[in-house]
Design a protein around this motif. Structure first.
Motif, PDB file in Angstrom:
ATOM      1  N   SER A   1      -8.352  10.641  -5.622  1.00 35.29           N
ATOM      2  CA  SER A   1      -7.359  11.661  -5.263  1.00 35.29           C
ATOM      3  C   SER A   1      -7.402  12.839  -6.223  1.00 35.29           C
ATOM      4  O   SER A   1      -7.269  14.003  -5.806  1.00 35.29           O
TER       5      SER A   1
ATOM      6  N   GLN B   1       0.821  -1.212   0.000  1.00 38.84           N
ATOM      7  CA  GLN B   1       0.000   0.000   0.000  1.00 38.84           C
ATOM      8  C   GLN B   1       0.855   1.261   0.000  1.00 38.84           C
ATOM      9  O   GLN B   1       0.509   2.260  -0.638  1.00 38.84           O
ATOM     10  N   HIS B   2       1.986   1.215   0.717  1.00 35.57           N
ATOM     11  CA  HIS B   2       2.844   2.401   0.785  1.00 35.57           C
ATOM     12  C   HIS B   2       3.361   2.788  -0.595  1.00 35.57           C
ATOM     13  O   HIS B   2       3.521   3.969  -0.899  1.00 35.57           O
TER      14      HIS B   2
ATOM     15  N   GLU C   1      -7.044   6.877   1.100  1.00 37.12           N
ATOM     16  CA  GLU C   1      -6.339   5.633   1.415  1.00 37.12           C
ATOM     17  C   GLU C   1      -7.201   4.459   0.950  1.00 37.12           C
ATOM     18  O   GLU C   1      -8.412   4.585   0.782  1.00 37.12           O
ATOM     19  N   GLU C   2      -6.565   3.319   0.741  1.00 40.04           N
ATOM     20  CA  GLU C   2      -7.325   2.147   0.292  1.00 40.04           C
ATOM     21  C   GLU C   2      -8.383   1.742   1.300  1.00 40.04           C
ATOM     22  O   GLU C   2      -9.447   1.247   0.940  1.00 40.04           O
TER      23      GLU C   2
ATOM     24  N   LEU D   1      -8.190   4.835  -6.199  1.00 36.95           N
ATOM     25  CA  LEU D   1      -7.192   5.729  -5.608  1.00 36.95           C
ATOM     26  C   LEU D   1      -6.891   6.906  -6.537  1.00 36.95           C
ATOM     27  O   LEU D   1      -6.864   8.064  -6.102  1.00 36.95           O
TER      28      LEU D   1
ATOM     29  N   GLN E   1       0.799  10.143  -4.777  1.00 36.49           N
ATOM     30  CA  GLN E   1       1.296  11.461  -4.383  1.00 36.49           C
ATOM     31  C   GLN E   1       2.120  12.091  -5.490  1.00 36.49           C
ATOM     32  O   GLN E   1       2.034  13.296  -5.746  1.00 36.49           O
TER      33      GLN E   1
ATOM     34  N   ARG F   1       0.585   4.500  -2.447  1.00 38.70           N
ATOM     35  CA  ARG F   1       0.408   5.828  -1.860  1.00 38.70           C
ATOM     36  C   ARG F   1       1.463   6.796  -2.409  1.00 38.70           C
ATOM     37  O   ARG F   1       1.174   7.945  -2.739  1.00 38.70           O
TER      38      ARG F   1
ATOM     39  N   ASN G   1      -5.314  12.866  -0.254  1.00 39.74           N
ATOM     40  CA  ASN G   1      -5.387  11.655  -1.058  1.00 39.74           C
ATOM     41  C   ASN G   1      -6.144  10.609  -0.267  1.00 39.74           C
ATOM     42  O   ASN G   1      -6.006  10.514   0.960  1.00 39.74           O
TER      43      ASN G   1
END
Length: 421
Positions: free
Chosen positions: A380, A77-78, A277-278, A376, A85, A81, A275
């Motif tokens: 976002s 996930q990171h 998150e999942e 996502l 971004q 993310r 943003n």
């Protein structure tokens, strides 16, 4: 309906009832796909086109357990993310310069880099590289999809296939070779690192190389198979996800009420200028409805290919052995008896309903990742910016013409102006 296309019997399912017969009741028999002649040797090692045999099941198991399993997706996930971004930062720079955003392109590059980080632990390109590797890679992917999906006399008259009269097989071989050079560099570099004793990265390439060394290598993971696997993932995976985001943004720009509803939900549930998150996706039913409505009107793959390996009886009709079959997903999504006002973009039709997006045993194994990425990216972009058409297009609306190849392409790319919230 049954069509005679050249020397080939072709059967098309264009209603929900018949599609259900093909993909549920008779899925075990009709799970193999008709292979376009243009694919050439690629089809011999491609999980997309291999028949339902032990090797196909072994490759699919690797996809399901090593790449797209829920625990592995959660662990990365990171990474998603970080990529989202980077997308938001890039769009912000374009907004400050007063430049339009090519929505499909920025979504494609974001998806491309997400996959390449997952596969090879590095980005293949940059969002700021507008005229370099990213543009070339997207053009190759688009050309591959067009070559596979274009009408080919070799498919209609198999005895003439060896001549490749339209040259599609030769053209596609050159396009595959362009991608293979990129993948060979990654594979060769990783093998050299292993020989030098460099610690493993434990990314997908390492997992595949470990599996290739396994004594019980049912998947036969040789170099050609690795090339085909990466070609499938980087072509089909990138093109379909980025195209869905582009179609969704186009529909929302066409429908201000739906755009306002989606943005209000994001502002209320998430808070503006963030943003998502999942873990937030499940709390955004209207955003989910927007994505489902986009899938309905603009399916990533409008015609799903199948092949009848034996005479098959369906709903009182006999489909002869060897027949080419298509499930017309585009038509099913516009069936008037199923969908009120089928041509209208109405996300509300999915609110409060449970809709299964899966479609039989040949469903894309990357669907779990694609669903996460589409939400996502779209969420976002909507929650960080307000969107409008460039001045020269205001009053004219969004061009919504479609081009059908293997995937459903927007003829005129969507370029829109973003303003940071």
């Amino acid at each position: 309906m049954s069509l005679r296309l050249g020397a080939v019997t072709t059967v098309v399912a264009s209603s929900p009832a018949v599609a259900r017969e093909f993909m549920q009741r008779h899925d075990a028999v009709l799970s193999n796909r008709t292979i376009p002649d243009a694919l050439g040797d690629h089809a011999k090692n491609s999980m997309i086109w291999l028949p339902n045999n032990p090797r196909w099941r072994a490759l699919r198991k690797i996809m399901a357990t090593d790449l797209f399993a829920p625990h592995r997706l959660d662990a990365l996930q990171h990474l998603r993310r970080e990529k989202v971004q980077e997308l938001v930062d890039h769009v912000g720079r374009l907004a400050r310069r007063g430049q339009a955003v090519n929505v499909g392109r920025v979504a494609f590059i974001t998806s491309l880099n997400l996959l390449s980080r997952t596969m090879f632990s590095r980005d293949l390109t940059s969002l700021d590289d507008d005229d370099g590797a990213s543009r070339e890679f997207q053009e190759v992917v688009t050309d591959i999809m067009e070559a596979v999906g274009s009408p080919n006399v070799s498919d209609f008259f198999p005895p003439l296939a060896a001549a490749d009269l339209q040259g599609w097989r030769r053209r596609l071989a050159k396009l595959f070779a362009q991608q293979h050079r990129v993948f060979d560099e990654e594979i060769d570099g990783r093998l050299r690192s292993r020989e030098a004793g460099v610690p493993k990265k434990n990314d997908f390439l390492d997992l595949l190389l470990d599996a290739a060394e396994d004594d019980d290598n049912t998947a036969k993971l040789d170099r050609d198979t690795l090339r085909s696997l990466f070609t499938d993932l980087f072509s089909a995976g990138n093109d379909t996800s980025s195209s869905t985001v582009e179609w969704a943004m186009a529909e929302l720009l066409q429908n201000p009420t739906s755009m306002a509803e989606a943005c209000d939900e994001l502002a209320t549930v998430i808070g503006s200028r963030r943003n998502i998150e999942e873990s937030d996706i499940g709390r955004l039913p209207y955003l989910q409805a927007v994505v489902k409505e986009t899938f309905r009107l603009h399916p990533s793959v409008p015609l799903l290919p199948r092949r009848a390996p034996v005479d098959t009886k369906i709903m009182g009709y006999t489909i002869p052995k060897g027949s080419r079959m298509f499930i017309n997903v585009w038509a099913v999504g516009r069936d008037k008896e199923t969908w009120p006002e089928p041509e209208k973009f109405m996300p509300e039709r999915f609110l409060g309903k449970t809709v299964d997006l899966r479609g039989g045993r040949r469903i894309c194994p990357g669907m779990p990742l694609a669903i996460r990425m589409v939400h996502l990216l779209l969420g976002s972009l909507l929650n960080q910016f307000t969107w409008r058409l460039p001045a020269e297009f205001e009053g004219k609306g969004v061009g919504m013409d479609e081009k059908i190849s293997l995937t459903l392409i927007k003829v005129v790319p969507l370029c829109a102006m973003a303003t940071p919230i």
